[in-house]
Design an enzyme around this catalytic site. Sequence first.
Site, PDB file in Angstrom:
ATOM      1  N   ARG A 268       0.863  -1.177   0.000  1.00  8.92           N
ATOM      2  CA  ARG A 268       0.000   0.000   0.000  1.00  8.92           C
ATOM      3  C   ARG A 268       0.900   1.227   0.000  1.00  8.92           C
ATOM      4  NH1 ARG A 268      -4.048   2.477   4.696  1.00  8.92           N
ATOM      5  NH2 ARG A 268      -2.267   3.727   5.266  1.00  8.92           N
TER       6      ARG A 268
ATOM      7  N   TYR B 134      -2.923  12.065   5.455  1.00  8.63           N
ATOM      8  CA  TYR B 134      -3.227  10.750   6.040  1.00  8.63           C
ATOM      9  C   TYR B 134      -2.211   9.696   5.583  1.00  8.63           C
ATOM     10  CZ  TYR B 134      -4.858   6.058   6.391  1.00  8.63           C
ATOM     11  OH  TYR B 134      -4.876   4.721   6.646  1.00  8.63           O
TER      12      TYR B 134
ATOM     13  N   ASP C 246      -5.227   3.880  -0.025  1.00  3.93           N
ATOM     14  CA  ASP C 246      -6.352   4.145   0.876  1.00  3.93           C
ATOM     15  C   ASP C 246      -6.749   5.616   0.762  1.00  3.93           C
ATOM     16  OD1 ASP C 246      -8.132   4.318   2.980  1.00  3.93           O
ATOM     17  OD2 ASP C 246      -6.822   3.334   4.444  1.00  3.93           O
TER      18      ASP C 246
ATOM     19  N   HIS D 140      -9.179   6.878   2.567  1.00  3.33           N
ATOM     20  CA  HIS D 140      -9.601   7.239   3.924  1.00  3.33           C
ATOM     21  C   HIS D 140     -10.810   8.158   3.957  1.00  3.33           C
ATOM     22  CE1 HIS D 140      -8.454   7.159   8.287  1.00  3.33           C
ATOM     23  NE2 HIS D 140      -8.033   5.986   7.879  1.00  3.33           N
TER      24      HIS D 140
ATOM     25  N   GLU E 129      -9.103   1.940  -1.633  1.00  2.00           N
ATOM     26  CA  GLU E 129      -9.847   1.649  -0.394  1.00  2.00           C
ATOM     27  C   GLU E 129     -10.557   2.883   0.155  1.00  2.00           C
ATOM     28  OE1 GLU E 129      -7.169  -0.021   2.482  1.00  2.00           O
ATOM     29  OE2 GLU E 129      -8.254   0.856   4.158  1.00  2.00           O
TER      30      GLU E 129
ATOM     31  N   GLU F  85     -13.492  -1.289   6.831  1.00  2.49           N
ATOM     32  CA  GLU F  85     -12.788  -1.368   8.112  1.00  2.49           C
ATOM     33  C   GLU F  85     -13.583  -0.750   9.257  1.00  2.49           C
ATOM     34  OE1 GLU F  85      -9.164   0.695   6.995  1.00  2.49           O
ATOM     35  OE2 GLU F  85      -9.721   2.413   8.211  1.00  2.49           O
TER      36      GLU F  85
ATOM     37  N   ARG G  36     -13.570  -5.348   3.652  1.00  3.75           N
ATOM     38  CA  ARG G  36     -12.436  -5.208   4.588  1.00  3.75           C
ATOM     39  C   ARG G  36     -12.832  -5.333   6.051  1.00  3.75           C
ATOM     40  NH1 ARG G  36      -9.302  -1.436   5.302  1.00  3.75           N
ATOM     41  NH2 ARG G  36      -7.577  -2.872   5.501  1.00  3.75           N
TER      42      ARG G  36
ATOM     43  N   GLU H  12      -4.333  -7.217   5.387  1.00  2.00           N
ATOM     44  CA  GLU H  12      -3.469  -6.083   5.717  1.00  2.00           C
ATOM     45  C   GLU H  12      -2.550  -6.488   6.882  1.00  2.00           C
ATOM     46  OE1 GLU H  12      -5.546  -2.670   7.255  1.00  2.00           O
ATOM     47  OE2 GLU H  12      -3.859  -1.342   6.866  1.00  2.00           O
TER      48      GLU H  12
ATOM     49  N   TRP I  57     -11.608  12.608   8.541  1.00  2.00           N
ATOM     50  CA  TRP I  57     -10.188  12.309   8.669  1.00  2.00           C
ATOM     51  C   TRP I  57      -9.872  11.003   7.936  1.00  2.00           C
ATOM     52  CZ3 TRP I  57      -7.810   8.109  11.285  1.00  2.00           C
ATOM     53  CH2 TRP I  57      -6.406   8.109  11.131  1.00  2.00           C
TER      54      TRP I  57
HETATM   55  C1  GCO Z   1      -5.999   1.080   7.359  1.00  2.00           C
HETATM   56  C2  GCO Z   1      -6.676   2.092   8.189  1.00  2.00           C
HETATM   57  C3  GCO Z   1      -5.934   2.576   9.377  1.00  2.00           C
HETATM   58  C4  GCO Z   1      -6.874   3.414  10.231  1.00  2.00           C
HETATM   59  C5  GCO Z   1      -6.664   3.107  11.656  1.00  2.00           C
HETATM   60  C6  GCO Z   1      -7.544   3.913  12.554  1.00  2.00           C
HETATM   61  O1  GCO Z   1      -6.367   0.929   6.212  1.00  2.00           O
HETATM   62  O2  GCO Z   1      -5.117   0.429   7.887  1.00  2.00           O
HETATM   63  O3  GCO Z   1      -7.288   3.075   7.418  1.00  2.00           O
HETATM   64  O4  GCO Z   1      -4.753   3.227   9.032  1.00  2.00           O
HETATM   65  O5  GCO Z   1      -6.682   4.762   9.986  1.00  2.00           O
HETATM   66  O6  GCO Z   1      -6.911   1.738  11.853  1.00  2.00           O
HETATM   67  O7  GCO Z   1      -7.400   3.501  13.870  1.00  2.00           O
HETATM   68 MG    MG Z   2      -8.005   2.037   5.669  1.00  2.00          MG
END
Ligand code: GCO
Ligand code: MG
Length: 402
Positions: A147, A159, A210, A212, A236, A262, A283, A339, A402
């Site tokens: 990633r 991020y 990602d 995010h 993602e 997630e 995920r 992951e 975020w």
């Molecule tokens: C990922 C996630 C993490 C989250 C984290 C928050 O894909 O691994 O986005 O980086 O930001 O788990 O606690």
């Molecule tokens: Mg993520």
Amino acid sequence: MKITAARVIVTCPGRNFVTLKIETDQGVYGIGDATLNGRELSVVAYLEEHVIPALIGKDPRRIEDAWQYFYRGAYWRRGPVTMRAIAAVDVALWDIKGKMAGMSITDLLGGASRDSVLVYGHANGADLEGTIDAVGQYIDLGYTAIRAQSGIPGIKLAYGVGRGTLHYEPADATLPTETVWNTSKYLDYCPKLFDALRSNYGNDHELLHDGHHRLTPNEAAQLGKNLEPYRLFWLEDITPAENQEAFRHIRQHTTTPLAVGEIFNTIWDAKDLIQNQLIDYIRMTIVGSGGITHLRRVADFAALWQVRTGSHGATDLSPVTMGAALQFDMWVPNFGIQEYMRHTEETDAVFPHAYSFDKGRLHPGAVVGHGVDIDEALAARYPYKPAQLPVARLEDGTMWNW
Ligand code: GCO
Ligand code: MG
């Protein structure tokens, strides 16, 4: 057989972890992870006030009944706190069942479908050059799936950019750190990043990214389209998925594979995305979504639509979740990828485990249950430290995701 005691262990060997330990009258115990990054003590309270008293005296072999008891029986269903508490109970009970049977959880589920588990690591750099180097470092470590996240010119605290090359940990202060976001800069920069990565390293590796939750569906569609030449393994969390239907727009415009889940807690968060074939990878993770008992149902449902798994495995998921996830990944027929962010040496010492990394894959080792333990004396040396995830604002001060 009866549960005689259960207790919560909170430890901070570099970051906070919440672990539930369940003991039985046969001398066998099991452990489950209940960590919720930045909200750890909410789950501790939920477990101590509402779950543990009801566990004492239950038959630990009745995993399904325990799951239904804490899910249906809570009346207030779902949500990250409740589902993490249920996951901790569930994983601890699968661990106990495995130990009683002398079998791994993979074997209890039906046996291994593969020899090892494909994982992806997190390469990140402060800028383009730094990210190219970081991806090279992961390739040198043997990763075949990586990633890539990068600092973005003109954006402070993007991020996914870590504080060191191998460990990324976003929770860092008693009040959330404020970061700033600019979608246009990101949309311009991201294709340049993947163009550079493919030019430098060719097409032999799987690359992931990602978003995010930062983009609108139409911005996500634009990005997916612009990244098509670089053949990503997945893109993602490219838009928030509270409205699952939002993914239809993205899907109509790009063939870049999409992954999400997630922050999902139950099948109800993913049902429409899966059955309408709006995503390629789900995920959801054991700790986030009610344990093995529930994730197995999600995976079976996803298999009907050729959606594959890609469980969250950030460092805020403890080695207990990683051990349990690997047991699940070895079995699940529609496995995609796992992951894997490395924990610190302190964390690995607190949670002794048998899994190991070799040539881009994790090997669960020969274990009973999930094979992860907790060294309580060592755990006690690392007291809880409050830490919270950052927040994001647009440049004009508006709150953003975020
Ligand atoms: C990922 C996630 C993490 C989250 C984290 C928050 O894909 O691994 O986005 O980086 O930001 O788990 O606690
Ligand atoms: Mg993520």
